[in-house]
Design a protein around this motif. Sequence first.
Motif, PDB file in Angstrom:
ATOM      1  N   LYS A   1       0.814  -1.221   0.000  1.00  0.00           N
ATOM      2  CA  LYS A   1       0.000   0.000   0.000  1.00  0.00           C
ATOM      3  C   LYS A   1       0.842   1.263   0.000  1.00  0.00           C
ATOM      4  O   LYS A   1       0.537   2.217  -0.704  1.00  0.00           O
ATOM      5  N   GLU A   2       1.908   1.278   0.810  1.00  0.00           N
ATOM      6  CA  GLU A   2       2.743   2.469   0.914  1.00  0.00           C
ATOM      7  C   GLU A   2       3.397   2.804  -0.426  1.00  0.00           C
ATOM      8  O   GLU A   2       3.467   3.970  -0.821  1.00  0.00           O
ATOM      9  N   LEU A   3       3.881   1.776  -1.104  1.00  0.00           N
ATOM     10  CA  LEU A   3       4.522   1.991  -2.403  1.00  0.00           C
ATOM     11  C   LEU A   3       3.531   2.584  -3.398  1.00  0.00           C
ATOM     12  O   LEU A   3       3.831   3.558  -4.091  1.00  0.00           O
ATOM     13  N   PHE A   4       2.336   2.030  -3.466  1.00  0.00           N
ATOM     14  CA  PHE A   4       1.346   2.527  -4.419  1.00  0.00           C
ATOM     15  C   PHE A   4       0.837   3.910  -4.041  1.00  0.00           C
ATOM     16  O   PHE A   4       0.538   4.724  -4.906  1.00  0.00           O
ATOM     17  N   ALA A   5       0.758   4.193  -2.738  1.00  0.00           N
ATOM     18  CA  ALA A   5       0.369   5.537  -2.312  1.00  0.00           C
ATOM     19  C   ALA A   5       1.416   6.545  -2.773  1.00  0.00           C
ATOM     20  O   ALA A   5       1.080   7.627  -3.265  1.00  0.00           O
ATOM     21  N   GLU A   6       2.694   6.182  -2.639  1.00  0.00           N
ATOM     22  CA  GLU A   6       3.767   7.069  -3.087  1.00  0.00           C
ATOM     23  C   GLU A   6       3.724   7.269  -4.602  1.00  0.00           C
ATOM     24  O   GLU A   6       3.868   8.390  -5.097  1.00  0.00           O
ATOM     25  N   ILE A   7       3.500   6.198  -5.337  1.00  0.00           N
ATOM     26  CA  ILE A   7       3.405   6.292  -6.799  1.00  0.00           C
ATOM     27  C   ILE A   7       2.240   7.193  -7.189  1.00  0.00           C
ATOM     28  O   ILE A   7       2.364   8.041  -8.073  1.00  0.00           O
ATOM     29  N   PHE A   8       1.107   7.025  -6.514  1.00  0.00           N
ATOM     30  CA  PHE A   8      -0.076   7.823  -6.820  1.00  0.00           C
ATOM     31  C   PHE A   8       0.172   9.298  -6.506  1.00  0.00           C
ATOM     32  O   PHE A   8      -0.176  10.180  -7.290  1.00  0.00           O
ATOM     33  N   ARG A   9       0.807   9.577  -5.352  1.00  0.00           N
ATOM     34  CA  ARG A   9       1.137  10.973  -5.004  1.00  0.00           C
ATOM     35  C   ARG A   9       2.064  11.589  -6.036  1.00  0.00           C
ATOM     36  O   ARG A   9       1.886  12.731  -6.461  1.00  0.00           O
ATOM     37  N   ASP A  10       3.078  10.830  -6.454  1.00  0.00           N
ATOM     38  CA  ASP A  10       4.012  11.335  -7.461  1.00  0.00           C
ATOM     39  C   ASP A  10       3.310  11.628  -8.778  1.00  0.00           C
ATOM     40  O   ASP A  10       3.581  12.631  -9.428  1.00  0.00           O
ATOM     41  N   ALA A  11       2.396  10.743  -9.157  1.00  0.00           N
ATOM     42  CA  ALA A  11       1.657  10.950 -10.403  1.00  0.00           C
ATOM     43  C   ALA A  11       0.798  12.208 -10.321  1.00  0.00           C
ATOM     44  O   ALA A  11       0.755  13.007 -11.262  1.00  0.00           O
ATOM     45  N   LEU A  12       0.124  12.405  -9.177  1.00  0.00           N
ATOM     46  CA  LEU A  12      -0.693  13.608  -9.007  1.00  0.00           C
ATOM     47  C   LEU A  12       0.166  14.870  -9.026  1.00  0.00           C
ATOM     48  O   LEU A  12      -0.220  15.894  -9.592  1.00  0.00           O
ATOM     49  N   GLU A  13       1.340  14.781  -8.427  1.00  0.00           N
ATOM     50  CA  GLU A  13       2.255  15.919  -8.428  1.00  0.00           C
ATOM     51  C   GLU A  13       2.683  16.265  -9.852  1.00  0.00           C
ATOM     52  O   GLU A  13       2.726  17.440 -10.229  1.00  0.00           O
ATOM     53  N   GLU A  14       2.973  15.252 -10.639  1.00  0.00           N
ATOM     54  CA  GLU A  14       3.366  15.478 -12.028  1.00  0.00           C
ATOM     55  C   GLU A  14       2.237  16.121 -12.829  1.00  0.00           C
ATOM     56  O   GLU A  14       2.474  17.010 -13.644  1.00  0.00           O
ATOM     57  N   VAL A  15       1.016  15.671 -12.592  1.00  0.00           N
ATOM     58  CA  VAL A  15      -0.142  16.275 -13.265  1.00  0.00           C
ATOM     59  C   VAL A  15      -0.268  17.736 -12.846  1.00  0.00           C
ATOM     60  O   VAL A  15      -0.514  18.613 -13.681  1.00  0.00           O
ATOM     61  N   GLY A  16      -0.065  18.002 -11.564  1.00  0.00           N
ATOM     62  CA  GLY A  16      -0.110  19.382 -11.075  1.00  0.00           C
ATOM     63  C   GLY A  16       0.947  20.247 -11.733  1.00  0.00           C
ATOM     64  O   GLY A  16       0.673  21.384 -12.129  1.00  0.00           O
ATOM     65  N   PHE A  17       2.169  19.722 -11.854  1.00  0.00           N
ATOM     66  CA  PHE A  17       3.233  20.468 -12.521  1.00  0.00           C
ATOM     67  C   PHE A  17       2.876  20.739 -13.983  1.00  0.00           C
ATOM     68  O   PHE A  17       3.083  21.842 -14.489  1.00  0.00           O
TER      69      PHE A  17
END
Length: 69
Positions: free
Chosen positions: A26-42
């Motif tokens: 779960k932690e790994l996928f949460a981190e991946i999801f956060r990173d993806a959202l951050e990239e979309v934000g950028f």
Amino acid sequence: MQVFLNDEKTREMLTEVLIDLIRTRKELFAEIFRDALEEVGFANAIAEGRKNEFVSEETIFTILDGDVA
């Protein structure tokens, strides 16, 4: 012994593997999801910035460093 997979069987197997990975890591996928959202934000910020006037590099780093009041 040969194993043949059709598209549907492959899709089912991949779905099962992904669900198991998400449950066990779960932690790994949460981190991946956060990173993806951050990239979309950028990407959205870059697209928006192209419509407005440019901001200096200094201003950007000040904001990123949290030095904005």
